[in-house]
Design an enzyme around this catalytic site. Structure first.
Site, PDB file in Angstrom:
ATOM      1  NE  ARG A  70     -33.867  31.162  25.263  1.00 40.82           N
ATOM      2  CZ  ARG A  70     -34.648  30.553  26.135  1.00 40.82           C
ATOM      3  NH1 ARG A  70     -34.213  29.456  26.759  1.00 40.82           N
ATOM      4  NH2 ARG A  70     -35.868  31.002  26.398  1.00 40.82           N
ATOM      5  CD  GLN A 114     -33.789  26.034  32.561  1.00 37.75           C
ATOM      6  OE1 GLN A 114     -33.738  26.987  31.787  1.00 37.75           O
ATOM      7  NE2 GLN A 114     -33.073  25.985  33.660  1.00 37.75           N
ATOM      8  CG  HIS A 174     -39.939  33.806  29.986  1.00 38.26           C
ATOM      9  ND1 HIS A 174     -39.600  33.947  28.651  1.00 38.26           N
ATOM     10  CD2 HIS A 174     -39.711  32.503  30.308  1.00 38.26           C
ATOM     11  CE1 HIS A 174     -39.211  32.772  28.181  1.00 38.26           C
ATOM     12  NE2 HIS A 174     -39.262  31.885  29.165  1.00 38.26           N
ATOM     13  CB  SER A 212     -39.452  28.817  27.408  1.00 37.61           C
ATOM     14  OG  SER A 212     -38.418  29.695  27.798  1.00 37.61           O
ATOM     15  CG  LEU A 213     -34.791  25.039  25.455  1.00 36.91           C
ATOM     16  CD1 LEU A 213     -33.545  25.645  24.862  1.00 36.91           C
ATOM     17  CD2 LEU A 213     -34.458  23.963  26.464  1.00 36.91           C
ATOM     18  CD  GLN A 266     -38.213  32.380  23.889  1.00 35.63           C
ATOM     19  OE1 GLN A 266     -37.156  32.290  24.494  1.00 35.63           O
ATOM     20  NE2 GLN A 266     -38.738  31.381  23.219  1.00 35.63           N
TER      21      GLN A 266
END
Length: 408
Positions: free
Chosen positions: A222, A112, A310, A197-198, A359
């Site tokens: 998500r 992202q 996070h 991440s994503l 995560q």
């Protein structure tokens, strides 16, 4: 007649496969099996292995077979455990199967923040890439391509839209590359993948851990869960430019001395030397920004995200992700996929599910991931999807790194 074949592919875990053989006299089948170990049918007491996960039927050597894999057991150095009972076979996949991977060519997928109005235009020139957006519309319930190409930017930047948009556009970039001369050879040469991440979901989809559709459903949920968690508390993220991780930690400690527990901050993204993202309560982030120059930071950049990703601020999203992951078929990846949580590849589907749920509350270990890939001998990498954020990070860590951007 029944026979058991232990078949091995250098990129895949070992499978125990049951075949219904028409005749032992079939010379063509005998020749086909000459490189495999053929075992007689046996009946053993099946140990308590917990639940097993059935996989899709497939065809091997022209005969129907069924593959089942069960969750990992503590087996020491043994990579494969065979448990056979009447009418069923099972194989344990060691989660450390890919531990000693030797990377040569990598696909890296953005997270992202990489989104930009206009992405997806190139994909429309390649039928297979354009088709992904059409398939996405059925799952999302809206015209994703229209938002990608036309915006508005504020809408595309929202967490609930940017995550599906980046996931689809990044996989569309794979199809753009495939359509290029020599593209399929490049795709076939890739022996490790990861995403920021994503982007880890995109990497898992590319590696065959789950289908495009299942991955998109997870990414959609998500984004919604993270947005809802962000809405529940005032939080933010800021990039600290020009400091090493130890100095950024000192900056966080100093800010935390001035705010209450609800506004604490921490390093959330370990991107590369000189670029670390801090997440936390709004007052804590403001304290970090105010103190950054006194710690010799070159600059701070407030990130256009919904909240403190996070960190523990995302805890409300975890249970929703766990439920969705529990009902999703996840297979062992065909190549190593490096996790954001611990910078390690995982082969066991149940472990992958647990890590994906963790995560969203765990710091992203991207710096360690890239450093490990480079130290293990990575020769060539490709950033697939919108933007060039990952290429910039890799180049910062190794100016001579060979990385190519494939946009869609």
């Amino acid at each position: 007649m029944h026979a058991l074949v232990l078949h091995h592919n250098h990129r895949l875990p070992l499978y125990l496969v049951r075949f219904n053989l028409p005749s032992a006299k079939s010379s063509s089948l005998s020749r086909a099996m000459s490189s495999s170990v053929v075992l007689p049918s046996i009946s053993l007491t099946k140990p308590a292995l917990g639940s097993s996960e059935s996989f899709r039927s497939s065809t091997c050597l022209g005969f129907k077979n069924e593959i089942r894999r069960v969750s990992r057991l503590g087996l020491g150095k043994s990579r494969v455990f065979m448990s056979v009972a009447v009418g069923s076979e099972a194989v344990v996949v060691d989660d450390a199967l890919f531990k000693d991977y030797k990377p040569s060519s990598a696909f890296l997928f953005p997270g992202q923040g990489a989104q930009a109005v206009g992405m997806g235009v190139e994909a429309q020139k390649v039928p297979a890439a354009a088709e992904l957006y059409k398939r996405a519309n059925d799952i999302l319930g809206f015209d994703l391509l229209d938002i990608c190409i036309n915006g508005p930017k504020e809408k595309l930047d929202s967490t609930v839209l940017s995550q599906p948009a980046i996931y689809v556009t990044s996989l569309a970039a794979v199809e753009v590359l495939r359509a290029r001369d020599g593209g399929q050879q490049i795709i076939d040469s890739v022996d490790v993948t990861c995403g920021l991440s994503l982007g880890e979901y995109t990497a898992l989809a590319f590696a065959g851990a789950f289908s495009f559709e299942d991955g998109l459903k997870l990414v959609k949920l998500r984004g919604e869960a993270m947005q809802d968690a962000a809405d529940a508390a005032k939080s933010a993220m800021v990039s600290i430019i020009g400091l090493d991780s130890a100095k950024v930690q000192q900056l966080c400690d100093a800010a935390n001395e001035e705010v209450d527990e609800a506004n604490k901050v921490q390093i959330a993204n370990f991107l590369c030397p000189g670029n670390y993202a801090v997440s936390g309560g709004l007052k804590g982030i403001e304290a970090v920004e105010a103190k950054a120059k006194s710690f010799k930071a070159r600059m701070t950049v407030r990130l256009a995200v919904a909240g403190a990703f996070h960190t523990g601020f995302m805890e409300p999203a975890v249970s929703r992700l766990e439920a969705a992951l529990a009902s999703t078929v996840i297979r062992s990846p065909r190549i190593p996929v490096i996790s954001n949580v611990d910078a390690e590849p995982h082969a066991d589907p149940n472990t992958i599910k647990k890590i994906l749920a963790r995560q969203v509350t765990s710091p992203v270990q991207w710096e360690t991931t890239v450093k490990t890939l480079l130290n293990r001998g990575l020769k060539k990498s490709y950033e697939l999807g919108p933007g060039k954020v990952i290429a910039g990070i890799v180049k910062r860590m190794d100016k001579g790194a060979d990385i190519e951007n494939i946009c869609a």
